[in-house]
Design a protein around this motif. Sequence first.
Motif, PDB file in Angstrom:
ATOM      1  N   GLY A 110      -0.850  10.427 -28.210  1.00 57.27           N
ATOM      2  CA  GLY A 110      -1.686   9.543 -29.334  1.00 57.27           C
ATOM      3  C   GLY A 110      -3.160   9.763 -29.593  1.00 57.27           C
ATOM      4  O   GLY A 110      -3.554  11.097 -28.982  1.00 57.27           O
ATOM      5  N   PHE A 111      -4.158   9.155 -30.219  1.00 56.58           N
ATOM      6  CA  PHE A 111      -5.248   9.404 -30.292  1.00 56.58           C
ATOM      7  C   PHE A 111      -6.192   9.426 -28.992  1.00 56.58           C
ATOM      8  O   PHE A 111      -7.070  10.755 -28.941  1.00 56.58           O
ATOM      9  CB  PHE A 111      -5.924   8.345 -31.111  1.00 56.58           C
ATOM     10  N   THR A 112      -5.848   9.122 -28.051  1.00 57.19           N
ATOM     11  CA  THR A 112      -6.684   9.100 -26.693  1.00 57.19           C
ATOM     12  C   THR A 112      -6.484  10.349 -26.149  1.00 57.19           C
ATOM     13  O   THR A 112      -7.272  11.270 -25.698  1.00 57.19           O
ATOM     14  CB  THR A 112      -5.991   8.011 -25.692  1.00 57.19           C
TER      15      THR A 112
ATOM     16  N   GLU B 248       3.948  14.937 -24.198  1.00 57.12           N
ATOM     17  CA  GLU B 248       4.198  13.734 -24.802  1.00 57.12           C
ATOM     18  C   GLU B 248       5.630  13.486 -24.726  1.00 57.12           C
ATOM     19  O   GLU B 248       6.517  14.268 -24.783  1.00 57.12           O
ATOM     20  CB  GLU B 248       3.659  13.824 -26.381  1.00 57.12           C
ATOM     21  N   ALA B 249       6.009  12.242 -24.341  1.00 57.70           N
ATOM     22  CA  ALA B 249       7.112  11.921 -24.079  1.00 57.70           C
ATOM     23  C   ALA B 249       8.290  11.892 -25.345  1.00 57.70           C
ATOM     24  O   ALA B 249       9.490  12.166 -25.145  1.00 57.70           O
ATOM     25  CB  ALA B 249       7.322  10.365 -23.627  1.00 57.70           C
ATOM     26  N   ASN B 250       7.608  11.562 -26.433  1.00 56.82           N
ATOM     27  CA  ASN B 250       8.645  11.626 -27.706  1.00 56.82           C
ATOM     28  C   ASN B 250       7.995  12.497 -28.712  1.00 56.82           C
ATOM     29  O   ASN B 250       8.192  13.893 -28.417  1.00 56.82           O
ATOM     30  CB  ASN B 250       8.390  10.055 -28.038  1.00 56.82           C
TER      31      ASN B 250
ATOM     32  N   ALA C 182       1.217   3.865 -30.811  1.00 56.73           N
ATOM     33  CA  ALA C 182       0.232   3.000 -31.933  1.00 56.73           C
ATOM     34  C   ALA C 182      -0.440   3.951 -32.733  1.00 56.73           C
ATOM     35  O   ALA C 182      -0.435   3.551 -33.870  1.00 56.73           O
ATOM     36  CB  ALA C 182      -0.592   2.225 -31.314  1.00 56.73           C
ATOM     37  N   SER C 183      -0.850   5.178 -32.286  1.00 60.69           N
ATOM     38  CA  SER C 183      -1.539   6.237 -33.352  1.00 60.69           C
ATOM     39  C   SER C 183      -0.742   6.442 -34.506  1.00 60.69           C
ATOM     40  O   SER C 183      -1.665   6.778 -35.431  1.00 60.69           O
ATOM     41  CB  SER C 183      -1.981   7.222 -32.240  1.00 60.69           C
TER      42      SER C 183
ATOM     43  N   ASN D 264      -0.312   2.654 -36.815  1.00 62.81           N
ATOM     44  CA  ASN D 264      -1.351   1.726 -37.228  1.00 62.81           C
ATOM     45  C   ASN D 264      -1.730   1.431 -38.547  1.00 62.81           C
ATOM     46  O   ASN D 264      -1.403   2.105 -39.449  1.00 62.81           O
ATOM     47  CB  ASN D 264      -2.440   1.796 -36.104  1.00 62.81           C
ATOM     48  N   GLY D 265      -2.635   0.511 -38.683  1.00 62.85           N
ATOM     49  CA  GLY D 265      -2.899   0.272 -40.160  1.00 62.85           C
ATOM     50  C   GLY D 265      -4.043   1.151 -40.716  1.00 62.85           C
ATOM     51  O   GLY D 265      -4.280   1.091 -41.936  1.00 62.85           O
TER      52      GLY D 265
ATOM     53  N   GLN E  74      -7.129   1.768 -40.174  1.00 63.74           N
ATOM     54  CA  GLN E  74      -8.480   1.314 -40.496  1.00 63.74           C
ATOM     55  C   GLN E  74      -9.359   2.017 -39.630  1.00 63.74           C
ATOM     56  O   GLN E  74      -9.248   1.555 -38.169  1.00 63.74           O
ATOM     57  CB  GLN E  74      -8.342  -0.348 -40.701  1.00 63.74           C
TER      58      GLN E  74
ATOM     59  N   VAL F 285       6.380  12.523 -18.691  1.00 63.36           N
ATOM     60  CA  VAL F 285       6.078  12.640 -17.172  1.00 63.36           C
ATOM     61  C   VAL F 285       6.752  11.432 -16.634  1.00 63.36           C
ATOM     62  O   VAL F 285       6.666  10.211 -16.727  1.00 63.36           O
ATOM     63  CB  VAL F 285       4.362  12.333 -17.052  1.00 63.36           C
TER      64      VAL F 285
ATOM     65  N   GLY G 211       4.695  -1.968 -33.616  1.00 57.89           N
ATOM     66  CA  GLY G 211       3.993  -0.932 -32.756  1.00 57.89           C
ATOM     67  C   GLY G 211       3.268  -1.959 -31.714  1.00 57.89           C
ATOM     68  O   GLY G 211       2.915  -3.091 -31.903  1.00 57.89           O
TER      69      GLY G 211
ATOM     70  N   GLY H  65      -6.539  -3.934 -29.705  1.00 53.88           N
ATOM     71  CA  GLY H  65      -6.365  -3.971 -31.194  1.00 53.88           C
ATOM     72  C   GLY H  65      -7.249  -3.054 -32.174  1.00 53.88           C
ATOM     73  O   GLY H  65      -6.864  -2.694 -33.297  1.00 53.88           O
TER      74      GLY H  65
ATOM     75  N   GLY I 250      -8.459   0.353 -32.021  1.00 53.57           N
ATOM     76  CA  GLY I 250      -8.604   1.707 -31.126  1.00 53.57           C
ATOM     77  C   GLY I 250      -8.746   2.889 -31.759  1.00 53.57           C
ATOM     78  O   GLY I 250      -8.966   4.064 -31.215  1.00 53.57           O
ATOM     79  N   VAL I 251      -8.496   2.985 -33.215  1.00 55.62           N
ATOM     80  CA  VAL I 251      -8.756   3.950 -33.923  1.00 55.62           C
ATOM     81  C   VAL I 251      -9.790   4.801 -33.701  1.00 55.62           C
ATOM     82  O   VAL I 251     -10.010   5.947 -33.452  1.00 55.62           O
ATOM     83  CB  VAL I 251      -8.302   3.966 -35.429  1.00 55.62           C
TER      84      VAL I 251
HETATM   85  C1  LIG Z   1       0.782  -1.772 -35.826  1.00 53.29           C
HETATM   86  C2  LIG Z   1      -0.660  -1.320 -35.397  1.00 53.29           C
HETATM   87  C3  LIG Z   1      -1.613  -1.561 -36.212  1.00 53.29           C
HETATM   88  C4  LIG Z   1      -2.921  -1.282 -35.734  1.00 53.29           C
HETATM   89  N1  LIG Z   1      -3.953  -1.228 -36.648  1.00 53.29           N
HETATM   90  C5  LIG Z   1      -5.082  -0.649 -36.180  1.00 53.29           C
HETATM   91  C6  LIG Z   1      -6.156  -0.217 -37.338  1.00 53.29           C
HETATM   92  O1  LIG Z   1      -5.891  -0.436 -38.255  1.00 53.29           O
HETATM   93  N2  LIG Z   1      -7.382  -0.023 -36.793  1.00 53.29           N
HETATM   94  C7  LIG Z   1      -7.675   0.167 -35.251  1.00 53.29           C
HETATM   95  O2  LIG Z   1      -8.723   0.519 -35.013  1.00 53.29           O
HETATM   96  N3  LIG Z   1      -6.748   0.207 -34.558  1.00 53.29           N
HETATM   97  C8  LIG Z   1      -5.382  -0.407 -34.706  1.00 53.29           C
HETATM   98  N4  LIG Z   1      -4.414  -0.550 -33.695  1.00 53.29           N
HETATM   99  C9  LIG Z   1      -4.525  -0.034 -32.446  1.00 53.29           C
HETATM  100  C10 LIG Z   1      -4.525   1.445 -32.294  1.00 53.29           C
HETATM  101  O3  LIG Z   1      -3.365   2.023 -33.074  1.00 53.29           O
HETATM  102  C11 LIG Z   1      -4.336   1.833 -30.958  1.00 53.29           C
HETATM  103  O4  LIG Z   1      -5.655   1.084 -30.235  1.00 53.29           O
HETATM  104  C12 LIG Z   1      -4.491   3.134 -30.621  1.00 53.29           C
HETATM  105  O5  LIG Z   1      -3.822   4.178 -31.471  1.00 53.29           O
HETATM  106  C13 LIG Z   1      -4.221   3.700 -29.157  1.00 53.29           C
HETATM  107  O6  LIG Z   1      -4.052   4.947 -28.993  1.00 53.29           O
HETATM  108  P1  LIG Z   1      -3.550   5.852 -27.699  1.00 53.29           P
HETATM  109  O7  LIG Z   1      -3.614   7.219 -27.893  1.00 53.29           O
HETATM  110  O8  LIG Z   1      -4.488   5.302 -26.598  1.00 53.29           O
HETATM  111  O9  LIG Z   1      -1.999   5.004 -27.427  1.00 53.29           O
HETATM  112  P2  LIG Z   1      -0.764   5.386 -28.228  1.00 53.29           P
HETATM  113  O10 LIG Z   1      -1.067   5.932 -29.741  1.00 53.29           O
HETATM  114  O11 LIG Z   1       0.254   4.232 -28.186  1.00 53.29           O
HETATM  115  O12 LIG Z   1       0.149   6.661 -27.594  1.00 53.29           O
HETATM  116  C14 LIG Z   1       0.318   6.708 -26.285  1.00 53.29           C
HETATM  117  C15 LIG Z   1       1.466   7.885 -26.262  1.00 53.29           C
HETATM  118  O13 LIG Z   1       1.660   8.067 -24.619  1.00 53.29           O
HETATM  119  C16 LIG Z   1       2.984   8.550 -24.665  1.00 53.29           C
HETATM  120  N5  LIG Z   1       3.629   8.270 -23.481  1.00 53.29           N
HETATM  121  C17 LIG Z   1       4.024   7.182 -22.900  1.00 53.29           C
HETATM  122  N6  LIG Z   1       4.294   7.385 -21.531  1.00 53.29           N
HETATM  123  C18 LIG Z   1       4.403   8.657 -21.508  1.00 53.29           C
HETATM  124  C19 LIG Z   1       4.741   9.468 -20.217  1.00 53.29           C
HETATM  125  N7  LIG Z   1       5.270   9.014 -19.198  1.00 53.29           N
HETATM  126  N8  LIG Z   1       4.884  10.916 -20.571  1.00 53.29           N
HETATM  127  C20 LIG Z   1       4.331  11.482 -21.574  1.00 53.29           C
HETATM  128  N9  LIG Z   1       4.022  10.680 -22.694  1.00 53.29           N
HETATM  129  C21 LIG Z   1       4.030   9.096 -22.436  1.00 53.29           C
HETATM  130  C22 LIG Z   1       3.877   7.625 -25.893  1.00 53.29           C
HETATM  131  O14 LIG Z   1       4.957   8.136 -26.403  1.00 53.29           O
HETATM  132  C23 LIG Z   1       2.715   7.618 -26.859  1.00 53.29           C
HETATM  133  O15 LIG Z   1       2.916   8.586 -27.729  1.00 53.29           O
HETATM  134  C24 LIG Z   1      -3.093  -0.887 -34.141  1.00 53.29           C
HETATM  135  C25 LIG Z   1      -1.996  -0.940 -33.419  1.00 53.29           C
HETATM  136  C26 LIG Z   1      -0.684  -0.998 -33.927  1.00 53.29           C
HETATM  137  C27 LIG Z   1       0.448  -1.110 -32.775  1.00 53.29           C
END
Ligand SMILES: Cc1cc2nc3c(=O)[nH]c(=O)nc-3n(C[C@H](O)[C@H](O)[C@H](O)COP(=O)(O)OP(=O)(O)OC[C@H]3O[C@@H](n4cnc5c(N)ncnc54)[C@H](O)[C@@H]3O)c2cc1C
Length: 424
Positions: free
Chosen positions: A35-37, A56-58, A64-65, A68-69, A71, A206, A336, A363, A365-366
């Motif tokens: 995801g974005f992180t 990446e597991a999938n 969420a990345s 999401n919306g 925004q 992982v 999500g 909420g 996180g983008v």
């Molecule tokens: C429907 C929705 C709408 C949103 N709208 C907004 C918005 O408009 N603006 C905003 O700022 N924020 C929004 N957010 C929040 C924002 O999307 C998230 O905070 C942000 O995308 C989190 O990114 P991330 O990379 O930390 O996690 P994620 O994007 O959730 O990525 C985590 C990844 O880790 C992988 N993973 C998990 N376990 C393992 C493992 N054991 N081994 C390997 N990979 C693994 C998963 O498959 C996944 O791909 C929204 C969230 C949702 C759900």
Amino acid sequence: MGELVSSYYQFNAGSTNYPKLQGTQDTDVCILGGGFTGLSSALHLAQAGMKVVLLEANRIGFGASGRNGGQIVNSYSRDVDHITARYGQAAGDAMAAMMFEGGEIIRQLIEQYQIDCDYVPGGAFVAMNAKQMQHLEAQQRLWQQHGNQQLTLLDRNALADIVSSDRYVGGLSDGLSGHIQPLKLAQGEARAIQSLGGQIFEQSPVTRVVRGKTLQIHTTQGSVNSRYLVVGANAYLSHVLPELSKRNMPCGTQIITTEVLGEARCRELLPANYCVEDCNYLLDYYRTTADHRLLYGGGVVYGARDPADIERLIRPKLEATFPSLKGVKIDFSWTGNFLLTLSRLPEFGRLDNNIYYMQGYSGHGVTCTHLAGKVAAEALTGQAGRFDVFAKLPHLPLLGGRALQIPFTALGAAYYNLRDKLGI
Ligand SMILES: Cc1cc2nc3c(=O)[nH]c(=O)nc-3n(C[C@H](O)[C@H](O)[C@H](O)COP(=O)(O)OP(=O)(O)OC[C@H]3O[C@@H](n4cnc5c(N)ncnc54)[C@H](O)[C@@H]3O)c2cc1C
């Protein structure tokens, strides 16, 4: 292991097809999560010359990345006045110095790597009542004081140039906000990582981390030996690092996307093509897409999975905002998970000094995920100051752990719903 959720984004962008990890790799930094992180961490580390392997597991953007919306919302889920009041002037000032940087990083990456992700500048917060309007006035003063000069307070009449809806008393527009097709952005970032020599493996969850000076990170069919691990799995982290997954509350939020409405109808609804979010605790957020649909999200419901349920939940909100869309055909519905911390501030830290984690954006996180990856890369290349500003923010663990998370989420949603209805 799963493929991407069936969403408008997946329909519009398709999915990536990186190989599964097989055999053993040696690297400087292994990144868990596409995801974005994880992507921002890998990209900033690769830019700094580090050898990176992302697991990446999938598929890229599965979490969420890629759902999401889209925004680009500045600052944090709790604003810097709250951080200053709660954690002191130094913490508030240090967080304030970074509060618009996440959006800047996104714009810079789009430009630098020519990422086609339908970026449109401009966004607005809208107020449902006088109290929310006062909150937006205070937000404008605060954000201006910290350097954002692209904010305009809008009364009901002025807001009509941005949103054609009778629901609001006014709003605040932000020229440093904007919207993107998030899955396309994630996929573009993955391509950028690869162009810098970083390795990406999909369908490679992982399953076990053997700790030590050199970490052994095992997946179902391979392993990585690495000096460091960066964990960016947010609400999707399974039992692999229970210290991290038990702390916070995964919450579900749902989005629907209409059939193609055409450009003229979209501009009637949202004349400036800004993204919009309201000021409720359980907020609605919406925008139009590059192919002229309305994409509308809202609510916080844990466990809604069935598209028919999702449409039933979100359609009334969409129709309340835009009555002219009553009965409109909905082409896509999905859900999500994001991760809520009790403090509603992001949670960054280290385990054993060589496992770094960033999660709990609550909420919004983008932007903050992009900042997270940048400050983690700084920390791993010798400049930990900005990472530690986040890492020092105190966090309360969720009492009762994972067993209580779902009931808590339902309880929290009911409580916030009541506050929104009462306007308090
Ligand atoms: C429907 C929705 C709408 C949103 N709208 C907004 C918005 O408009 N603006 C905003 O700022 N924020 C929004 N957010 C929040 C924002 O999307 C998230 O905070 C942000 O995308 C989190 O990114 P991330 O990379 O930390 O996690 P994620 O994007 O959730 O990525 C985590 C990844 O880790 C992988 N993973 C998990 N376990 C393992 C493992 N054991 N081994 C390997 N990979 C693994 C998963 O498959 C996944 O791909 C929204 C969230 C949702 C759900």
